[in-house]
Design an enzyme around this catalytic site. Structure first.
Site, mmCIF file in Angstrom:
data_model
loop_
_atom_site.group_PDB
_atom_site.id
_atom_site.type_symbol
_atom_site.label_atom_id
_atom_site.label_comp_id
_atom_site.label_asym_id
_atom_site.label_seq_id
_atom_site.Cartn_x
_atom_site.Cartn_y
_atom_site.Cartn_z
ATOM 1 N N CYS A 9 -52.753 2.600 26.929
ATOM 2 C CA CYS A 9 -53.753 2.395 27.977
ATOM 3 C C CYS A 9 -55.101 2.946 27.521
ATOM 4 C CB CYS A 9 -53.311 3.018 29.298
ATOM 5 S SG CYS A 9 -53.259 4.816 29.311
ATOM 6 N N THR A 10 -56.128 2.726 28.332
ATOM 7 C CA THR A 10 -57.479 3.114 27.937
ATOM 8 C C THR A 10 -57.626 4.620 27.756
ATOM 9 O OG1 THR A 10 -58.121 3.059 30.260
ATOM 10 C CG2 THR A 10 -58.649 1.123 28.944
#
Length: 103
Positions: A9-10
């Site tokens: 994920c970011t």
């Protein structure tokens, strides 16, 4: 079906690991073999081996960012989804992978 993949994920914290767990639980519930590598803030964990990749029917990349080592999957069926799909609808995602593998 034999599934391998990557979750990332970011931020590289919560959704990376939540997506991994949800995919693994849904795949096992459906009777499939699964291994998901995580690429988070502490680096790569549960790293996929060449043998595991070679034996996979499908590669799932559940990521919101670019992942490292995608070249390992050349010539394999690769499905890319955002981590939100893996987190919110893991069972449907596994069903979709089955459809893709079965043609």
């Amino acid at each position: 079906m034999n599934i391998v993949g990557i979750s990332a994920c970011t931020v590289g914290i919560a959704h990376t690991y939540i997506a991994q767990k949800k995919i693994e639980l849904a795949a096992k519930k459906a009777g499939h073999s699964v291994k998901i590598e995580t690429q988070g803030t502490i680096g790569i964990e549960n790293e996929l081996t060449e043998a595991e990749i070679a034996q996979a029917d499908v590669v799932l990349i559940a990521a919101d960012v670019n992942v490292s080592g995608e070249e390992r999957f050349a010539g394999r069926k690769v499905v890319r989804v955002p981590t939100s799909i893996a987190v919110k609808s893991p069972n449907k995602l596994i069903e979709k992978l089955q459809e893709i593998v079965n043609g």
